[in-house]
Design a protein around this motif. Structure first.
Motif, mmCIF file in Angstrom:
data_model
loop_
_atom_site.group_PDB
_atom_site.id
_atom_site.type_symbol
_atom_site.label_atom_id
_atom_site.label_comp_id
_atom_site.label_asym_id
_atom_site.label_seq_id
_atom_site.Cartn_x
_atom_site.Cartn_y
_atom_site.Cartn_z
ATOM 1 N N ASN A 58 -44.915 -4.098 39.046
ATOM 2 C CA ASN A 58 -44.834 -5.489 38.589
ATOM 3 C C ASN A 58 -45.429 -6.384 39.649
ATOM 4 O O ASN A 58 -45.132 -6.233 40.837
ATOM 5 C CB ASN A 58 -43.384 -5.932 38.377
ATOM 6 N N PHE A 104 -46.023 -10.459 40.609
ATOM 7 C CA PHE A 104 -45.809 -11.891 40.398
ATOM 8 C C PHE A 104 -46.768 -12.597 41.344
ATOM 9 O O PHE A 104 -46.619 -12.493 42.566
ATOM 10 C CB PHE A 104 -44.367 -12.287 40.713
ATOM 11 N N THR A 155 -40.572 -14.653 33.799
ATOM 12 C CA THR A 155 -40.562 -15.871 34.610
ATOM 13 C C THR A 155 -40.315 -17.088 33.715
ATOM 14 O O THR A 155 -40.757 -18.178 34.016
ATOM 15 C CB THR A 155 -41.923 -16.038 35.330
ATOM 16 N N THR A 181 -42.975 -1.247 31.754
ATOM 17 C CA THR A 181 -42.379 -2.274 32.608
ATOM 18 C C THR A 181 -42.847 -3.651 32.197
ATOM 19 O O THR A 181 -43.908 -3.806 31.575
ATOM 20 C CB THR A 181 -42.727 -2.016 34.088
ATOM 21 N N ASP A 182 -42.049 -4.675 32.536
ATOM 22 C CA ASP A 182 -42.406 -6.050 32.207
ATOM 23 C C ASP A 182 -41.730 -6.995 33.200
ATOM 24 O O ASP A 182 -40.631 -6.721 33.675
ATOM 25 C CB ASP A 182 -41.951 -6.376 30.783
ATOM 26 N N GLY A 183 -42.409 -8.113 33.489
ATOM 27 C CA GLY A 183 -41.846 -9.144 34.351
ATOM 28 C C GLY A 183 -41.501 -10.384 33.545
ATOM 29 O O GLY A 183 -42.117 -10.641 32.504
ATOM 30 N N MET A 243 -56.458 -12.912 31.385
ATOM 31 C CA MET A 243 -55.534 -11.893 31.840
ATOM 32 C C MET A 243 -56.106 -10.506 31.581
ATOM 33 O O MET A 243 -56.024 -9.626 32.430
ATOM 34 C CB MET A 243 -54.184 -12.037 31.151
ATOM 35 N N GLY A 252 -47.734 -1.156 34.269
ATOM 36 C CA GLY A 252 -47.752 -2.350 35.104
ATOM 37 C C GLY A 252 -47.607 -3.611 34.289
ATOM 38 O O GLY A 252 -47.745 -3.601 33.063
ATOM 39 N N ASP A 253 -47.305 -4.698 34.994
ATOM 40 C CA ASP A 253 -47.247 -6.000 34.345
ATOM 41 C C ASP A 253 -47.587 -7.062 35.382
ATOM 42 O O ASP A 253 -47.232 -6.947 36.546
ATOM 43 C CB ASP A 253 -45.857 -6.275 33.776
ATOM 44 N N THR A 254 -48.279 -8.102 34.917
ATOM 45 C CA THR A 254 -48.700 -9.191 35.793
ATOM 46 C C THR A 254 -48.174 -10.516 35.257
ATOM 47 O O THR A 254 -48.302 -10.795 34.074
ATOM 48 C CB THR A 254 -50.246 -9.255 35.823
ATOM 49 N N LYS A 255 -47.583 -11.309 36.137
ATOM 50 C CA LYS A 255 -47.213 -12.680 35.785
ATOM 51 C C LYS A 255 -47.826 -13.609 36.826
ATOM 52 O O LYS A 255 -47.851 -13.279 38.020
ATOM 53 C CB LYS A 255 -45.692 -12.870 35.801
ATOM 54 N N ARG A 261 -46.515 -12.647 24.483
ATOM 55 C CA ARG A 261 -47.478 -13.619 25.020
ATOM 56 C C ARG A 261 -48.736 -13.678 24.167
ATOM 57 O O ARG A 261 -49.366 -12.654 23.951
ATOM 58 C CB ARG A 261 -47.888 -13.227 26.439
ATOM 59 N N GLY A 293 -52.419 -15.313 33.541
ATOM 60 C CA GLY A 293 -51.140 -14.715 33.163
ATOM 61 C C GLY A 293 -50.724 -14.990 31.740
ATOM 62 O O GLY A 293 -49.581 -14.760 31.377
ATOM 63 N N ALA A 312 -37.643 -8.384 36.594
ATOM 64 C CA ALA A 312 -38.527 -7.344 36.058
ATOM 65 C C ALA A 312 -37.631 -6.229 35.545
ATOM 66 O O ALA A 312 -36.614 -5.908 36.164
ATOM 67 C CB ALA A 312 -39.484 -6.815 37.121
ATOM 68 N N TYR A 363 -36.726 -14.748 38.994
ATOM 69 C CA TYR A 363 -37.644 -13.902 38.233
ATOM 70 C C TYR A 363 -36.947 -12.557 38.039
ATOM 71 O O TYR A 363 -36.230 -12.098 38.918
ATOM 72 C CB TYR A 363 -38.947 -13.587 38.985
#
Lengths: 334, 334
Positions: free
Chosen positions: B94, B96, A58, A54-56, B17, B127-130, A221, B11, A143, A141
């Motif tokens: 996810n 945000f 922005t 998974t990915d978000g 991160m 998982g993913d974090t922004k 990133r 992020g 995801a 946003y």
């Protein structure tokens, strides 16, 4: 008919939301698997190892030369599956929409989702929409979560990398980061650079059965330098990169020089970094160069039985340590 | 060590991160399947039909009696899989995060994710974090995407509902909506009501093999009335609901009367609505009532060969049409 701007009522579970989903999402993403009435959808999977990611997203601005947040969200997750060795098959899409967003912009984004999914042969089979108050979500946003299947028994990973392995990159680095940066009005610059955002599946499929392939990753990133650090940290080995071998487009180099960025740290969204046994590196390179998206591929470095740091050997014969990224030079790039 | 508040650098793909992910997400969600270094994770699936679903969460406030946005995000997706007849197995998460969010709050949310996942026997494997700018994301948005497996050949859906089928609900409606509403300072009210948010998997598993089971859904956004409308729209049939049979807790009823809300439209996050053949309705009810989470279950209505609308038969012998929701009475409830 839906209005020209999104309102909070488009997210409330009632008629407006149903119309938005039917007239916009289902109309563009519609396929036999997208049942907007169902709580969960059944997916058929071929034999092999099932992969999940998974990915978000922005990114700012939402649209940039070479794509928008919608195409980026598809490519990003398709690519995470691809570098794991899988064939991407299914996606889910979460949308967080700011109240007041132009429906026309949202429609361009959803069209781009549909086009990128079709190009990558994945199907968007599940989705959810939330509308948030004006001022939140910077417009939009996204995801995406993906499911793919890879050949049974294929093993790739940082842990398989050893001293002597060669590092390859499939094409020039930093295009995506630079293109998005130039699309921001704050920089007051315009160029003819476009994002490299694309599916890397043709690249990964071309080499995934090559004996000696250890690991693949898309340098998003934090760019190439961050993947290099991940390799050093995971293996406890050093990495020597050859600056003259790393492909960087002239306009990317120029923009970076003017604005003080280092292309080694800028995001790509359509490139692959691979670690390959030394005696297979030429074959991996040849396979990539035979593809349109790999024609500028290069062997750029070597894993070495040295202290775990990334050393860039420069054009002039010097050495420069590439430090781990701390402050983000370019936030909101994906 | 991570700081006490989230910054944009958390992020950016670099060291901050990585530390946030390792010290917070991996520490609480860590399990053999959560490889924070991998682009995609391999998941093992038992035989059966693979089900896939996703949901986004923007609830305000982030914490409320009976849960927080983290437990809600797990329950929501676990429940969408459960009502499709599946056993939930894997989740992706996810996040945000708004710059400036207290790390302590984020940690409570992630702990709640972990606890709810463990309770429901699902594993968070991706998982993913922004991190987004101050003022965006209202603290935190989450999205969860789930994979489950249901017995091969089990078919449930709106299209299987016919005239004469009975409608059941597994427990009192409106608790979640009311609890979140009371947690908002704007209402200046406090009650001892807690959200009903919970996994409905024990409820759905108890009846999914019952012959005559047509359809299950969890009445979230838009509440029981919205599920009723979905049934009418999909079948072209009418629905008669018996107001006296629909369980509503006294404090929910009181708060709704004072503030002018209708509990029929308020979200539940731990209830199931099921449509069952008339001659199996009593058995379905008995199976639910044998469970702690189903002890207040009730048969609440009947599908009828009438015009497709939802008619509520009231305590006093009258009739009231439940219209489709247009304006959202309570936004940001999930």
């Amino acid at each position: 008919m839906i209005d020209s701007r999104i309102s909070l009522a488009h997210g409330n579970g009632g008629r407006f939301m149903r119309e938005l989903i039917e007239e916009l999402f289902a109309a563009h993403l519609g396929n036999p698997g997208l049942d907007v009435q169902a709580d969960a959808v059944r997916i058929a999977l071929p034999p092999g190892d099932v992969m999940f990611t998974t990915d978000g997203f922005t990114v700012q601005p939402l649209e940039f030369p070479g794509g928008n947040i919608g195409s980026l969200a598809v490519h990003g997750t398709v690519n995470d599956l691809s570098v794991s060795g899988a064939d991407p098959l299914y996606l889910s899409l979460n949308v967080f929409i700011e109240e007041g967003l132009e429906v026309a912009l949202l429609e361009r984004v959803i069209r781009a989702v549909a086009a990128a999914a079709e190009e990558a042969s994945v199907r968007v089979v599940a989705g959810d929409t939330k509308v948030v108050r004006r001022g939140e979500a910077a417009g939009l946003y996204l995801a995406t979560t993906g499911i793919g299947v890879r050949p049974a028994g294929l093993e790739l990973g940082l842990g398989r990398i050893g001293a002597g392995d060669r590092l390859l990159v499939s094409g020039p680095v930093g295009d995506h980061g630079t293109a998005v940066m130039l699309a921001r009005e704050e920089f007051g610059m315009r160029g003819d650079l476009a994002s490299d955002a694309a599916s890397v599946h043709p690249l990964t499929r071309a080499v995934r059965d090559l004996p000696g392939l250890r690991f693949m990753r898309d340098p998003t990133r934090g760019g190439l330098a961050t993947v290099a650090h991940e390799i050093c940290r995971a293996t406890g080995l050093g990495l020597r990169l050859d600056e003259t071998a790393i492909p960087v487009r002239d306009p990317v180099r120029s923009v970076c020089e003017i604005l003080g960025y280092d292309p080694m740290y800028l995001a790509c969204e359509g490139r692959v970094v691979a670690a390959v046994a030394a005696d297979r590196a030429d074959e991996a390179l040849a396979r990539w160069r035979a593809l349109p998206s790999g024609r500028d591929a290069a062997i750029i470095g070597e894993v070495r039985a040295e202290a775990p740091r990334v050393v860039l050997h420069t054009e002039l014969g010097g050495q420069r340590i590439l430090e781990e990224l701390e402050d983000d030079p370019l936030p909101r790039i994906c």
